[in-house]
Design a protein around this motif. Structure first.
Motif, PDB file in Angstrom:
ATOM      1  N   ASP A 180      15.111  -9.618 -25.024  1.00 52.68           N
ATOM      2  CA  ASP A 180      16.384 -10.032 -24.412  1.00 52.68           C
ATOM      3  C   ASP A 180      17.340  -8.849 -24.321  1.00 52.68           C
ATOM      4  OD1 ASP A 180      15.513 -12.631 -24.161  1.00 52.68           O
ATOM      5  OD2 ASP A 180      16.545 -13.356 -25.951  1.00 52.68           O
ATOM      6  N   GLU A 181      17.399  -8.040 -25.392  1.00 50.70           N
ATOM      7  CA  GLU A 181      18.301  -6.884 -25.383  1.00 50.70           C
ATOM      8  C   GLU A 181      17.888  -5.882 -24.308  1.00 50.70           C
ATOM      9  OE1 GLU A 181      20.642  -7.678 -27.023  1.00 50.70           O
ATOM     10  OE2 GLU A 181      20.082  -8.643 -28.891  1.00 50.70           O
ATOM     11  N   MET A 182      16.586  -5.695 -24.142  1.00 54.19           N
ATOM     12  CA  MET A 182      16.110  -4.763 -23.108  1.00 54.19           C
ATOM     13  C   MET A 182      16.408  -5.295 -21.714  1.00 54.19           C
ATOM     14  SD  MET A 182      15.139  -1.967 -24.274  1.00 54.19           S
ATOM     15  CE  MET A 182      14.645  -1.389 -22.652  1.00 54.19           C
ATOM     16  N   GLU A 183      16.379  -6.611 -21.575  1.00 50.90           N
ATOM     17  CA  GLU A 183      16.752  -7.216 -20.293  1.00 50.90           C
ATOM     18  C   GLU A 183      18.220  -6.929 -19.980  1.00 50.90           C
ATOM     19  OE1 GLU A 183      17.028 -11.607 -18.097  1.00 50.90           O
ATOM     20  OE2 GLU A 183      16.218 -11.431 -20.123  1.00 50.90           O
ATOM     21  N   HIS A 184      19.075  -7.053 -20.986  1.00 52.25           N
ATOM     22  CA  HIS A 184      20.497  -6.745 -20.801  1.00 52.25           C
ATOM     23  C   HIS A 184      20.677  -5.270 -20.456  1.00 52.25           C
ATOM     24  CE1 HIS A 184      21.474 -10.274 -23.764  1.00 52.25           C
ATOM     25  NE2 HIS A 184      20.884 -10.670 -22.646  1.00 52.25           N
ATOM     26  N   HIS A 185      19.938  -4.411 -21.138  1.00 55.09           N
ATOM     27  CA  HIS A 185      19.974  -2.973 -20.865  1.00 55.09           C
ATOM     28  C   HIS A 185      19.630  -2.690 -19.409  1.00 55.09           C
ATOM     29  CE1 HIS A 185      17.680   0.832 -20.445  1.00 55.09           C
ATOM     30  NE2 HIS A 185      18.595   1.345 -21.271  1.00 55.09           N
ATOM     31  N   ASP A 186      18.563  -3.316 -18.934  1.00 58.89           N
ATOM     32  CA  ASP A 186      18.120  -3.088 -17.553  1.00 58.89           C
ATOM     33  C   ASP A 186      19.119  -3.645 -16.541  1.00 58.89           C
ATOM     34  OD1 ASP A 186      15.898  -1.925 -18.674  1.00 58.89           O
ATOM     35  OD2 ASP A 186      14.571  -3.639 -18.321  1.00 58.89           O
ATOM     36  N   LEU A 187      19.733  -4.773 -16.872  1.00 64.86           N
ATOM     37  CA  LEU A 187      20.751  -5.342 -15.991  1.00 64.86           C
ATOM     38  C   LEU A 187      21.956  -4.407 -15.880  1.00 64.86           C
ATOM     39  CD1 LEU A 187      20.653  -9.093 -17.066  1.00 64.86           C
ATOM     40  CD2 LEU A 187      20.097  -8.186 -14.802  1.00 64.86           C
ATOM     41  N   GLY A 188      22.309  -3.769 -16.993  1.00 63.77           N
ATOM     42  CA  GLY A 188      23.403  -2.810 -16.958  1.00 63.77           C
ATOM     43  C   GLY A 188      23.106  -1.651 -16.035  1.00 63.77           C
ATOM     44  N   LEU A 189      21.882  -1.159 -16.084  1.00 62.82           N
ATOM     45  CA  LEU A 189      21.484  -0.069 -15.193  1.00 62.82           C
ATOM     46  C   LEU A 189      21.501  -0.519 -13.735  1.00 62.82           C
ATOM     47  CD1 LEU A 189      18.517   1.548 -17.178  1.00 62.82           C
ATOM     48  CD2 LEU A 189      20.856   2.413 -16.931  1.00 62.82           C
ATOM     49  N   GLU A 190      21.050  -1.745 -13.512  1.00 67.93           N
ATOM     50  CA  GLU A 190      21.036  -2.278 -12.136  1.00 67.93           C
ATOM     51  C   GLU A 190      22.444  -2.443 -11.575  1.00 67.93           C
ATOM     52  OE1 GLU A 190      18.866  -5.915 -12.135  1.00 67.93           O
ATOM     53  OE2 GLU A 190      17.014  -5.001 -12.907  1.00 67.93           O
ATOM     54  N   HIS A 191      23.423  -2.567 -12.448  1.00 73.74           N
ATOM     55  CA  HIS A 191      24.805  -2.772 -12.008  1.00 73.74           C
ATOM     56  C   HIS A 191      25.651  -1.504 -12.191  1.00 73.74           C
ATOM     57  CE1 HIS A 191      23.481  -6.964 -12.055  1.00 73.74           C
ATOM     58  NE2 HIS A 191      24.519  -7.249 -11.302  1.00 73.74           N
ATOM     59  N   ASP A 192      25.010  -0.382 -11.890  1.00 74.28           N
ATOM     60  CA  ASP A 192      25.705   0.905 -11.682  1.00 74.28           C
ATOM     61  C   ASP A 192      26.269   1.534 -12.950  1.00 74.28           C
ATOM     62  OD1 ASP A 192      25.245   0.558  -8.908  1.00 74.28           O
ATOM     63  OD2 ASP A 192      27.041  -0.693  -8.761  1.00 74.28           O
ATOM     64  N   ALA A 193      25.658   1.285 -14.086  1.00 73.60           N
ATOM     65  CA  ALA A 193      26.143   1.906 -15.324  1.00 73.60           C
ATOM     66  C   ALA A 193      26.114   3.424 -15.233  1.00 73.60           C
ATOM     67  CB  ALA A 193      25.299   1.443 -16.509  1.00 73.60           C
ATOM     68  N   GLU A 194      25.068   3.974 -14.628  1.00 79.06           N
ATOM     69  CA  GLU A 194      24.903   5.426 -14.585  1.00 79.06           C
ATOM     70  C   GLU A 194      25.817   6.103 -13.576  1.00 79.06           C
ATOM     71  OE1 GLU A 194      20.389   6.400 -15.890  1.00 79.06           O
ATOM     72  OE2 GLU A 194      20.562   5.272 -14.022  1.00 79.06           O
ATOM     73  N   SER A 195      26.540   5.316 -12.794  1.00 76.68           N
ATOM     74  CA  SER A 195      27.458   5.902 -11.813  1.00 76.68           C
ATOM     75  C   SER A 195      28.773   6.339 -12.442  1.00 76.68           C
ATOM     76  CB  SER A 195      27.746   4.893 -10.695  1.00 76.68           C
ATOM     77  OG  SER A 195      28.510   3.789 -11.189  1.00 76.68           O
ATOM     78  N   VAL A 196      28.989   5.993 -13.698  1.00 78.74           N
ATOM     79  CA  VAL A 196      30.244   6.333 -14.384  1.00 78.74           C
ATOM     80  C   VAL A 196      30.313   7.835 -14.639  1.00 78.74           C
ATOM     81  CG1 VAL A 196      31.561   6.008 -16.518  1.00 78.74           C
ATOM     82  CG2 VAL A 196      30.361   4.074 -15.483  1.00 78.74           C
ATOM     83  N   PRO A 197      31.402   8.494 -14.287  1.00 83.12           N
ATOM     84  CA  PRO A 197      31.569   9.911 -14.620  1.00 83.12           C
ATOM     85  C   PRO A 197      31.501  10.109 -16.141  1.00 83.12           C
ATOM     86  CG  PRO A 197      33.207   9.229 -13.014  1.00 83.12           C
ATOM     87  CD  PRO A 197      32.528   7.975 -13.485  1.00 83.12           C
ATOM     88  N   GLY A 198      30.708  11.076 -16.563  1.00 77.51           N
ATOM     89  CA  GLY A 198      30.552  11.298 -17.996  1.00 77.51           C
ATOM     90  C   GLY A 198      29.717  10.238 -18.688  1.00 77.51           C
ATOM     91  N   TYR A 199      28.820   9.600 -17.917  1.00 76.89           N
ATOM     92  CA  TYR A 199      28.009   8.500 -18.443  1.00 76.89           C
ATOM     93  C   TYR A 199      27.265   8.891 -19.716  1.00 76.89           C
ATOM     94  CZ  TYR A 199      23.889   5.492 -18.881  1.00 76.89           C
ATOM     95  OH  TYR A 199      22.900   4.684 -19.357  1.00 76.89           O
ATOM     96  N   TRP A 200      26.597  10.030 -19.698  1.00 77.90           N
ATOM     97  CA  TRP A 200      25.771  10.417 -20.834  1.00 77.90           C
ATOM     98  C   TRP A 200      26.612  10.690 -22.079  1.00 77.90           C
ATOM     99  CZ3 TRP A 200      20.999   9.101 -20.648  1.00 77.90           C
ATOM    100  CH2 TRP A 200      20.355   9.019 -19.404  1.00 77.90           C
ATOM    101  N   LEU A 201      27.790  11.273 -21.877  1.00 79.51           N
ATOM    102  CA  LEU A 201      28.683  11.508 -23.008  1.00 79.51           C
ATOM    103  C   LEU A 201      29.157  10.177 -23.591  1.00 79.51           C
ATOM    104  CD1 LEU A 201      30.348  13.346 -24.827  1.00 79.51           C
ATOM    105  CD2 LEU A 201      32.121  13.382 -23.040  1.00 79.51           C
ATOM    106  N   LEU A 202      29.584   9.266 -22.712  1.00 79.80           N
ATOM    107  CA  LEU A 202      30.046   7.947 -23.165  1.00 79.80           C
ATOM    108  C   LEU A 202      28.926   7.217 -23.890  1.00 79.80           C
ATOM    109  CD1 LEU A 202      32.142   5.626 -23.154  1.00 79.80           C
ATOM    110  CD2 LEU A 202      31.188   4.930 -20.936  1.00 79.80           C
ATOM    111  N   LYS A 203      27.750   7.262 -23.331  1.00 78.36           N
ATOM    112  CA  LYS A 203      26.606   6.577 -23.932  1.00 78.36           C
ATOM    113  C   LYS A 203      26.304   7.129 -25.319  1.00 78.36           C
ATOM    114  CE  LYS A 203      21.658   5.802 -23.285  1.00 78.36           C
ATOM    115  NZ  LYS A 203      20.460   6.101 -22.464  1.00 78.36           N
TER     116      LYS A 203
END
Length: 220
Positions: A180-203
């Motif tokens: 279930d947690e991995m499903e949520h993780h994948d949904l976050g990616l599908e909804h543009d999580a990586e488009s955030v400036p400084g994504y890797w730092l925030l993560k």
């Protein structure tokens, strides 16, 4: 005298026969299921008790924190186009938390003493990232759910190495929640999580906090 004997015999039949039948039924049930516990086996010694308590305590804390994060996100984005998605993920987390509440009570394991802190910190993390936009909220979801999934995987490896047959039910619960947690993780990616400036730092910052919370909750 015959009447007395008849009365006693009839009373025995009415009282004892149903009892024997019930016990027989329970015996058959025990043959069908070789385990007399729901999820966690009775610990064999103090070492196993400590290990199981640590696993249950930190998993409960993780699900509690995740619930508070989604509560914070919903407070900000509940009426947005992302609200339905967040609510769906939160509903799953509520079921996870409810299950761990049951397991802790059944096994008399106290929750972490840090729950009041995770209550505030989780809500603040969810609300503050949501205020920065739905993409940042999704980035938070990815970071947190990835951390929880990795922690569940670590527990699965530990239990598999020790005795997979003994921990069958607990492994089943952890694997289901991990998926279930991995499903949520994948949904976050599908909804543009990586488009955030400084994504890797925030993560990385969020995951550093998650690791610290995991470490603390195992011990306190």
């Amino acid at each position: 005298m015959q009447r007395t004997a008849y009365t006693v015999l009839n009373d025995w039949r009415n009282r004892v026969v149903p009892l024997i039948a019930r016990r027989s039924s329970k015996s058959r049930a025990s043959l069908w299921s070789s385990r007399n516990y729901s999820v966690v086996p009775p610990p064999r010694d103090r070492t196993e008790k400590q290990m199981l308590d640590r696993i249950l305590r930190v998993d409960h804390a993780g699900e509690y924190g995740a619930n508070r994060i989604y509560a914070g996100q919903m407070a900000v984005l509940g009426r947005s186009s992302t609200g339905t998605l967040i609510q769906e993920m939160w509903d799953q987390e509520k079921k996870h938390l409810e299950k761990f509440n049951e397991i802790l009570a059944e096994n008399r394991v106290r929750p972490t003493a840090l729950l009041p802190l995770w209550n505030v910190a989780g809500y603040f993390l969810g609300a503050s990232t949501a205020m920065l936009g739905k993409e940042v909220a999704m980035a938070c979801t990815v970071a947190v759910e990835e951390s929880i999934s990795e922690h569940y995987n670590s527990q699965i490896r530990t239990l598999m190495e020790k005795d997979p047959d003994r921990y069958t039910e607990l492994l089943q619960v952890i694997k289901e929640f991990r998926d279930d947690e991995m499903e949520h993780h994948d949904l976050g990616l599908e909804h543009d999580a990586e488009s955030v400036p400084g994504y890797w730092l925030l993560k990385n910052v969020i995951q550093l906090g998650c690791k610290a919370a995991i470490c603390a909750s195992e011990r306190v």
